[in-house]
Structures are given as structure tokens and as C-alpha cells.
Design a protein around this motif. Structure first.
Motif, short mmCIF file in Angstrom:
data_model
loop_
_atom_site.label_atom_id
_atom_site.label_comp_id
_atom_site.label_asym_id
_atom_site.label_seq_id
_atom_site.Cartn_x
_atom_site.Cartn_y
_atom_site.Cartn_z
N GLY A 164 0.82 -1.22 0.00
CA GLY A 164 0.00 0.00 0.00
C GLY A 164 0.85 1.26 0.00
N LEU A 165 1.89 1.29 0.86
CA LEU A 165 2.75 2.47 0.94
C LEU A 165 3.47 2.73 -0.38
N SER A 166 4.02 1.68 -0.98
CA SER A 166 4.75 1.85 -2.24
C SER A 166 3.85 2.43 -3.32
N ASN A 167 2.63 1.95 -3.39
CA ASN A 167 1.76 2.39 -4.47
C ASN A 167 1.13 3.75 -4.22
N LEU A 168 1.15 4.21 -2.96
CA LEU A 168 0.70 5.57 -2.68
C LEU A 168 1.74 6.61 -3.08
N THR A 169 3.01 6.21 -3.05
CA THR A 169 4.08 7.18 -3.32
C THR A 169 4.40 7.32 -4.81
N LYS A 170 4.09 6.31 -5.63
CA LYS A 170 4.50 6.34 -7.04
C LYS A 170 4.03 7.58 -7.80
N PRO A 171 2.77 8.03 -7.63
CA PRO A 171 2.33 9.21 -8.41
C PRO A 171 3.13 10.47 -8.10
N LEU A 172 3.78 10.51 -6.93
CA LEU A 172 4.50 11.71 -6.53
C LEU A 172 5.71 12.01 -7.40
N PHE A 173 6.22 10.99 -8.13
CA PHE A 173 7.30 11.25 -9.07
C PHE A 173 6.89 12.30 -10.09
N ALA A 174 5.62 12.32 -10.44
CA ALA A 174 5.12 13.27 -11.45
C ALA A 174 5.17 14.70 -10.94
N LEU A 175 5.23 14.88 -9.62
CA LEU A 175 5.25 16.23 -9.04
C LEU A 175 6.66 16.69 -8.68
N SER A 176 7.66 15.83 -8.86
CA SER A 176 9.02 16.15 -8.44
C SER A 176 9.65 17.20 -9.35
N ALA A 177 10.50 18.05 -8.73
CA ALA A 177 11.17 19.10 -9.49
C ALA A 177 12.67 19.15 -9.22
N SER A 178 13.17 18.24 -8.35
CA SER A 178 14.60 18.22 -8.04
C SER A 178 15.00 16.79 -7.67
N TRP A 179 16.31 16.53 -7.71
CA TRP A 179 16.77 15.17 -7.40
C TRP A 179 16.56 14.84 -5.94
N SER A 180 16.56 15.85 -5.06
CA SER A 180 16.32 15.58 -3.64
C SER A 180 14.89 15.13 -3.39
N GLN A 181 13.95 15.70 -4.15
CA GLN A 181 12.56 15.25 -4.04
C GLN A 181 12.40 13.82 -4.55
N VAL A 182 13.08 13.51 -5.65
CA VAL A 182 13.06 12.15 -6.18
C VAL A 182 13.64 11.19 -5.15
N LEU A 183 14.69 11.59 -4.47
CA LEU A 183 15.30 10.75 -3.43
C LEU A 183 14.29 10.43 -2.33
N ILE A 184 13.55 11.44 -1.87
CA ILE A 184 12.56 11.23 -0.81
C ILE A 184 11.45 10.27 -1.27
N ILE A 185 10.98 10.47 -2.51
CA ILE A 185 9.91 9.63 -3.03
C ILE A 185 10.41 8.19 -3.22
N ARG A 186 11.60 8.06 -3.78
CA ARG A 186 12.18 6.73 -3.99
C ARG A 186 12.42 6.06 -2.64
N PHE A 187 12.84 6.82 -1.64
CA PHE A 187 13.02 6.33 -0.29
C PHE A 187 11.71 5.76 0.26
N SER A 188 10.62 6.49 0.09
CA SER A 188 9.31 6.05 0.59
C SER A 188 8.84 4.79 -0.12
N ASP A 189 9.05 4.74 -1.43
CA ASP A 189 8.67 3.58 -2.22
C ASP A 189 9.42 2.33 -1.74
N ARG A 190 10.74 2.48 -1.54
CA ARG A 190 11.54 1.35 -1.08
C ARG A 190 11.26 1.01 0.39
N PHE A 191 10.80 1.99 1.16
CA PHE A 191 10.37 1.73 2.54
C PHE A 191 9.25 0.70 2.53
N GLY A 192 8.31 0.89 1.60
CA GLY A 192 7.21 -0.06 1.45
C GLY A 192 7.70 -1.43 1.04
#
Length: 395
Positions: A92-120
Motif C-alpha cells: 500500500g505504501l509503495s503504491n501511494l508514493t508512485k504518483p509523486l514522481f510526477a510532481l518532483s522538481a529536483s533530485w532531492s525530491q526524487v530521493l525522498i519519493i524513492r526512499f518512501s517507495d523502497r520503505f514499502g
């Protein structure tokens, strides 16, 4: 003799309902994830203008995070005797975070989103592997893990194909791919919530001695096996670098997802037959073969000069996954008793996954400093050493 042959023949063409549902969950989850994974490094470099070294940091931190959590989620699974709850939370957590890649504007934001996805992923993987092991016998365990891996790879093959179609139709619209990836991920969560059934193991857990985190009371073969594959993983950097290598040699970005399609279709086709082969001849020779296949393929990625050979290497790389991914888990399940498998799977996943951080950082450093040949050749050498260790130590 004849009485047992017929059931075995019948089981060849049937599948345990738990394994079937888990296979479908893997299919949809990897379809969702692999709509993103092949194009994420391209999105980072082409749209966000991120350096290759930063991609190594992103991938390394993300995968290492997942690995640490795999250890604790496996231990919790053994302690409470339940797999489904943790799987539902993780998927559930992984699939909630995936759409957020579409809102990212920097590599640090991508890192946080990828972190959350892998947390799941860290929460769900060890309970899932333990459930596969606990739902099968040793004689059919390679087949079961091979089937799950085959469905995993099939989803991973369809995902890049879907990404390729979207990018071709909508002229490089990476963000649309990120948004649409949530659909198959949602289907995976529905399957777990309403169709996955597991036996109640709470009484067994109360009666058995509860496992402790670490190597204590675990089989010596498991310890050496984990150490060898942890060493190997130091050279097994993120597949994101394969996408960069393909583009570096001259492959057009729109065709990179198709290369991953070829890789994963190869893995999907051969994973179950190789798993069944391991049921017949043993896990060890199959795993050693997988390490040597990896060494040859990565050496090839290092010296390749043209795009046609890139296609060949991607197809052959699928063989490596078929020879190792499911077989590793089946081998662990063979030597670790029920009630400790979640902890063992988590320990193995944590150790090998933590090695992903130095692996990806090392690859980024070698690539930027000495070029891709140095990065891939180093990985190839490490794989050969790992294979030799398995042979010498008789693991």
C-alpha cells in the motif's frame, strides 16, 4: 510408487492458491514499478539535469533503506505469525508514493519519493518470501519461487513496454507515465486485501522459541551463503546503470524501456523451468551458474560498442535473474525451519541490500572517473570470486 506419481504429475500443471495470488500481486506490482524504473534515470538526466554520481546515491540509499526494513519485517512476521498484514502495509505504501514522481522538481525530491517507495518494499518482501516458503514443500519450492519470480519478471517486462508506448504516443511525457503507474499497483493491493488467504500460525509461534535477530541459531550454510552473496552484491549495482549504458552506446531513449522488456521477458520465460531444475539437481549448481552468467554479461556490457549487442546482452541478462533470484530464496527455505524463515529471509535481504549502497556509489564513481568499462569489469570480477567461494566452501 505409481500412486505418488500421479499427484506429482498433476501438481506440475496446477498451482497452490496462495502462490497463484502472490504471483499475480508480483505481476501487477512490478508492472507498476517498471513503468518507472527504466525511465527514471533518463528523467533525472534529461529533465532534472542530474549527474550520474547523484543517481548512484539515490539508488543506493533507496535500496539500502528497503534492506534494513526487510530484516525487521521478517523478524516481526515470525514473532506474530502473520504475513498478510505487513504485506498489505508495504504494498500500500509503495503504491501511494508512485504518483509523486510526477510532481518532483529536483533530485532531492526524487530521493525522498524513492526512499518512501523502497520503505514499502522493505516492509513487504520478507513476509512474502516466508509465506511462499511456508506454503510449499521442499520438493516443489523451486517451482513455487520460480513461478513467483516469473510473474514478477512478466510484470517487469510489460511495465517498460507500457512506458515505451506512452512515451511514443505522448512525445516523452515522463510525468504521465508516473501517474498511470498507480493503476496496476492499486490492483495488487486489492488482491492482497481480498484474495490472499494464510493459515493461522499464532499457536505455532507461541509454542516455538521466538527467533532473535542475527545469525545465532541459524544454519552455518545460511551464514556463509549470506556472506558470499553480500560480497557479490557489492558488485551488482542498480539496473539503472544499464539504461545509461544503453544510451551511452547509442540507443535512443524511447527504446530503452524495450530493452528492459526483452530482459524481463527472458527472465519470465526461464524462471519457472530453472526453479524446477533446481528441485531436481539442487540449488547450488544453479546458483553458481547464475553468478558466472552475470560475470560474462557484465563484462560484455563493459566492452560493448554497438546497439545490436546491447539488445543481446539485455536478453541474456534475463538468464542471470532466472538462475538466481528465486533460487536464493528456495535455498534459504530448504535450510531454515518454519518459524525462523521470516527472520532468515529478512537477514539475507538486509545484508545483500545494504551492499547496494556501496555498489551503486562505487559504480557511479568508477563510471565518472574511469569510464563504464571499469565499472562493469569490476562487477564481473567480483561475481567470479563469489562463484569460486561457493565452490571452494561447498556452500
Amino acid at each position: 510408487m505409481n500412486g505418488s506419481a500421479e499427484p506429482n504429475k498433476k501438481r506440475l500443471f496446477t498451482m497452490n492458491p496462495v502462490i497463484l495470488v502472490l504471483g499475480l500481486v508480483s505481476l501487477f506490482t512490478d508492472l507498476s514499478s517498471n513503468m518507472i524504473v527504466p525511465i527514471l534515470p533518463l528523467y533525472l538526466t534529461a529533465v532534472l539535469h542530474v549527474q550520474v554520481g547523484a543517481i548512484g546515491v539515490i539508488e543506493g540509499i533507496a535500496e539500502s533503506t528497503a534492506s534494513i526494513l526487510k530484516l525487521f519485517s521478517g523478524w516481526i512476521t515470525d514473532r506474530i505469525g502473520k504475513h498478510k498484514l505487513l504485506m498489505l502495509m508495504g504494498y500500500g505504501l509503495s503504491n501511494l508514493t508512485k504518483p509523486l514522481f510526477a510532481l518532483s522538481a529536483s533530485w532531492s525530491q526524487v530521493l525522498i519519493i524513492r526512499f518512501s517507495d523502497r520503505f514499502g518494499k522493505g516492509i513487504r518482501t520478507s513476509p512474502r518470501d516466508a509465506l511462499v516458503a511456508d506454503s510449499t514443500t521442499k520438493e516443489e519450492r523451486g517451482k513455487a519461487f520460480g513461478f513467483r519470480r516469473a510473474m514478477d519478471a512478466l510484470g517487469a517486462a510489460i511495465g517498460p513496454l507500457a512506458a515505451f508506448a506512452i512515451l511514443a504516443i505522448y512525445a516523452g511525457n515522463y510525468r504521465l507515465v508516473f501517474w498511470l503507474s498507480v493503476i496496476p499497483g492499486f490492483l495488487a493491493v486489492i488482491l492482497i486485501a481480498f484474495f490472499l488467504k494464510e493459515k493461522d500460525r499464532r499457536e505455532n509461534v507461541k509454542q516455538a522459541s521466538l527467533p532473535k535477530i542475527g545469525f545465532r541459531n541459524l544454519d552455518r550454510r545460511f551464514i556463509w551463503f549470506s556472506l558470499i552473496f553480500t560480497f557479490f552484491t557489492v558488485g551488482n549495482f542498480s539496473d539503472a546503470f544499464l539504461a545509461l549504458r544503453a544510451q551511452d552506446v547509442g540507443m535512443l531513449p524511447a527504446f530503452v524501456p524495450l530493452a528492459f522488456f526483452a530482459l524481463n521477458m527472458s527472465s519470465s520465460i526461464f524462471s519457472m523451468p530453472i526453479g524446477m531444475l533446481s528441485d531436481r539437481i539442487g540449488r547450488r549448481p544453479v546458483l553458481i551458474s547464475g553468478l558466472l552468467i552475470f560475470a560474462a554479461i557484465y563484462f560484455g556490457f563493459g566492452i560493448v560498442k554497438n546497439v545490436p549487442w546491447i539488445w543481446v546482452l539485455f536478453v541474456l541478462y534475463g538468464f542471470y535473474y532466472a538462475f538466481t533470484e528465486g533460487i536464493q530464496k528456495a535455498y534459504i527455505a530448504d535450510i531454515v525451519p518454519e518459524g525462523q524463515r521470516g527472520t532468515a529471509m529478512g537477514t539475507f535481504n538486509a545484508m545483500t541490500g545494504l551492499a547496494a549502497l556501496p555498489a551503486s556509489i562505487m559504480a557511479g564513481y568508477l563510471w565518472q572517473t574511469f569510464g563504464p568499462v571499469a565499472a562493469f569489469s569490476t562487477s564481473s570480477a567480483i561475481a567470479v570470486i563469489a562463484a569460486l567461494l561457493m565452490i571452494i566452501l561447498r556452500i
